[in-house]
Design an enzyme around this catalytic site. Structure first.
Site, PDB file in Angstrom:
ATOM      1  N   ASN A 142       1.006  -0.877  -0.165  1.00  0.00           N
ATOM      2  CA  ASN A 142      -0.140   0.233   0.202  1.00  0.00           C
ATOM      3  C   ASN A 142       1.458   1.340   0.139  1.00  0.00           C
ATOM      4  O   ASN A 142       0.294   2.183  -0.673  1.00  0.00           O
ATOM      5  CB  ASN A 142      -0.621  -0.004   1.002  1.00  0.00           C
ATOM      6  CG  ASN A 142      -1.478   1.531   1.617  1.00  0.00           C
ATOM      7  OD1 ASN A 142      -2.692   1.294   0.371  1.00  0.00           O
ATOM      8  ND2 ASN A 142      -1.165   2.151   2.770  1.00  0.00           N
ATOM      9  N   ASP A 188       1.433   7.144  -0.184  1.00  0.00           N
ATOM     10  CA  ASP A 188       0.689   6.198   0.081  1.00  0.00           C
ATOM     11  C   ASP A 188       1.014   6.331  -2.011  1.00  0.00           C
ATOM     12  O   ASP A 188       0.952   6.962  -3.105  1.00  0.00           O
ATOM     13  CB  ASP A 188      -0.688   6.464  -0.294  1.00  0.00           C
ATOM     14  CG  ASP A 188      -2.091   5.334  -0.781  1.00  0.00           C
ATOM     15  OD1 ASP A 188      -1.902   4.775   0.416  1.00  0.00           O
ATOM     16  OD2 ASP A 188      -2.539   5.590  -1.460  1.00  0.00           O
ATOM     17  N   ASP A 205      -0.589  -6.258   4.362  1.00  0.00           N
ATOM     18  CA  ASP A 205      -0.655  -5.508   5.207  1.00  0.00           C
ATOM     19  C   ASP A 205      -1.366  -4.405   4.776  1.00  0.00           C
ATOM     20  O   ASP A 205      -0.804  -4.043   2.825  1.00  0.00           O
ATOM     21  CB  ASP A 205       1.179  -4.750   5.178  1.00  0.00           C
ATOM     22  CG  ASP A 205       0.957  -3.835   6.144  1.00  0.00           C
ATOM     23  OD1 ASP A 205       0.741  -4.349   7.609  1.00  0.00           O
ATOM     24  OD2 ASP A 205       1.194  -2.589   6.037  1.00  0.00           O
ATOM     25  N   HIS A 208      -6.750   0.070   2.563  1.00  0.00           N
ATOM     26  CA  HIS A 208      -5.979   1.334   2.253  1.00  0.00           C
ATOM     27  C   HIS A 208      -5.817   0.721   0.945  1.00  0.00           C
ATOM     28  O   HIS A 208      -5.780   1.673   0.464  1.00  0.00           O
ATOM     29  CB  HIS A 208      -5.044   1.658   3.352  1.00  0.00           C
ATOM     30  CG  HIS A 208      -5.591   2.276   5.071  1.00  0.00           C
ATOM     31  ND1 HIS A 208      -6.045   2.850   5.027  1.00  0.00           N
ATOM     32  CD2 HIS A 208      -5.579   0.849   5.377  1.00  0.00           C
ATOM     33  CE1 HIS A 208      -6.622   2.224   5.772  1.00  0.00           C
ATOM     34  NE2 HIS A 208      -5.505   1.507   6.077  1.00  0.00           N
ATOM     35  N   GLU A 212      -5.250  -7.447   5.329  1.00  0.00           N
ATOM     36  CA  GLU A 212      -5.110  -7.509   6.914  1.00  0.00           C
ATOM     37  C   GLU A 212      -6.251  -5.918   6.359  1.00  0.00           C
ATOM     38  O   GLU A 212      -5.718  -5.096   6.007  1.00  0.00           O
ATOM     39  CB  GLU A 212      -3.884  -6.758   7.057  1.00  0.00           C
ATOM     40  CG  GLU A 212      -4.283  -5.481   8.689  1.00  0.00           C
ATOM     41  CD  GLU A 212      -2.662  -4.634   9.318  1.00  0.00           C
ATOM     42  OE1 GLU A 212      -2.384  -4.839  10.255  1.00  0.00           O
ATOM     43  OE2 GLU A 212      -1.989  -4.325   7.701  1.00  0.00           O
TER      44      GLU A 212
END
Length: 405
Positions: free
Chosen positions: A36, A98, A128, A132, A159
């Protein structure tokens, strides 16, 4: 700069050696993959390459990241509203740069990295911060992945913390992989310890467990007792709970719910503590008791992994509880366990569901070729056994543990 696998855990050659050694021992390796974001601070990698927050050599540049206000609507550039899908997927998580995962170039680079790991023998990934990344970008990246050396699609566990409406719910990610079972960990803490206090919980509530208790469907859950985040924020149990943590892990292995995980890590005094390392920051070998907590090597946990594998696919039967903090149940006719979350020993006569015979208590001893290094339990021809279960302790055996000498 590329994804070179050089880290404080070792070199690329050491990583390859680990995977090869594990596979030779029948152990598959699953990598915790961060796709991410990149970094929020620092300027030099363990491999010696320099970088800035939005520039990573020839790998990623400023245009490969989301920025406020053009992409991210929050004033800070961070996620200020975790119920906003736009902020969750386009703003920075705690100021980490990001990645623009909707971009073909970024997707290709990430897939190239993951495929590199697959070629080395990795069998799948714990993704992970998957919430997002978002569903569409995850699907696009996963579609680029090759089959593993086992000839199967890589296993993917995401996650996705509970909380958030609609597309931000763990249930909304079923199409992209299995989900980390944070909900399982929260319920287990509530049962074994009490979620809000240090008081002893009430494990008899676990008579109803799994999807019937509001958890993710069993087939989609990578079920947890704790992980590296939750053990530190106090939302779940941890090694600091001692015997209680072991009992919860044993219950999860025995329950038949989800794909259970056994978690081991290292001692910590604050949530930002790093693992044991040398003067150069390189992580030390895992020597149990020297800063490392080896839950997986506790006899009661290691032997329950074999128990779990043996009883796979069998239903839970012969439930017993004392209405306070003692439970017992069988898995079909293949295995039986009793767990005592009281601090004092309890003796009861239990219906085990197993054939008559003398069985090895694999919580306290090892079984090998008809002999047991620990205590035994006698089951009579009515499938019953009189058993004393110690305080904060358990007793378990399965149909392969018959003692003949």
């Amino acid at each position: 700069m590329q994804y070179r696998l050089t880290s404080r855990m070792g070199s690329p050659a050491q990583f390859r050696g680990m995977v090869t050694t594990c596979r030779a021992a029948g152990v598959r390796v699953y990598v915790d993959a961060v796709i991410n974001h990149m970094t929020g601070q620092g300027n030099l990698s363990y491999g010696g390459a320099s970088y800035t927050k939005y520039h990573y050599g020839d790998l990623y540049h400023y245009r490969d990241f989301h920025h406020a206000p053009g992409d991210c609507p929050s004033a800070s550039g961070n996620i200020d509203d975790f119920n906003s899908y736009l902020q969750v997927t386009k703003c920075e998580l705690v100021s980490l740069s990001d990645l623009r995962t909707e971009k073909t170039y970024v997707r290709d680079r990430l897939a190239h990295y993951l495929n590199k790991l697959i070629r080395l023998g990795v069998s799948g990934f714990r993704v992970d911060a998957a919430k997002h990344v978002g569903q569409a970008d995850l699907e696009a990246i996963e579609s680029r992945l090759h089959k593993t050396v086992d000839g199967t699609r890589p296993y993917v566990a995401l996650e996705v913390f509970p909380g958030g409406p609609g597309k931000l719910s763990p249930f909304a990610f079923f199409g992209q992989g299995d989900l980390l079972g944070f909900d399982t960990a929260y319920q287990l803490k509530s049962a074994f310890k009490s979620y809000t206090t240090d008081a002893v919980g009430d494990i008899t509530t676990l008579k109803v467990f799994g999807a019937r208790a509001g958890l993710l469907p069993s087939r989609k859950s990578l079920a947890l007792v704790e992980n590296h985040d939750t053990e530190r924020d106090g939302s779940t149990l941890s090694y600091k709970d001692g015997a209680t943590n072991l009992l919860a892990t044993q219950f999860l292995l025995a329950s038949g719910y989800g794909r259970p995980t056994v978690y081991s890590a290292f001692d910590f005094e604050d949530r930002n503590a790093s693992p044991p390392s040398d003067a150069n920051g390189i992580i030390t070998d895992t020597t149990c008791g020297s800063g490392w907590t080896c839950v997986d090597r506790a006899t009661s946990v290691a032997n329950m992994v074999g128990w779990h594998n043996h009883v796979a696919g069998t239903p839970r039967r012969n439930w017993y509880d004392d209405g306070v903090n003692l439970i017992a149940f069988s898995r079909g006719h293949k295995g039986w366990i009793s767990i005592n979350n009281n601090t004092t020993a309890v003796t009861r006569s239990f219906r085990t569901g197993l054939p008559a015979g003398r069985y090895c208590d694999i919580i306290h001893g090892d079984y090998s070729r008809g002999s047991c290094s620990g205590p035994t339990v006698m089951v009579n021809d009515r499938h019953r056994a009189r058993v004393t279960v110690g305080g904060k302790d358990s007793v378990a055996f399965d149909s392969t543990d018959i003692v003949t000498r």
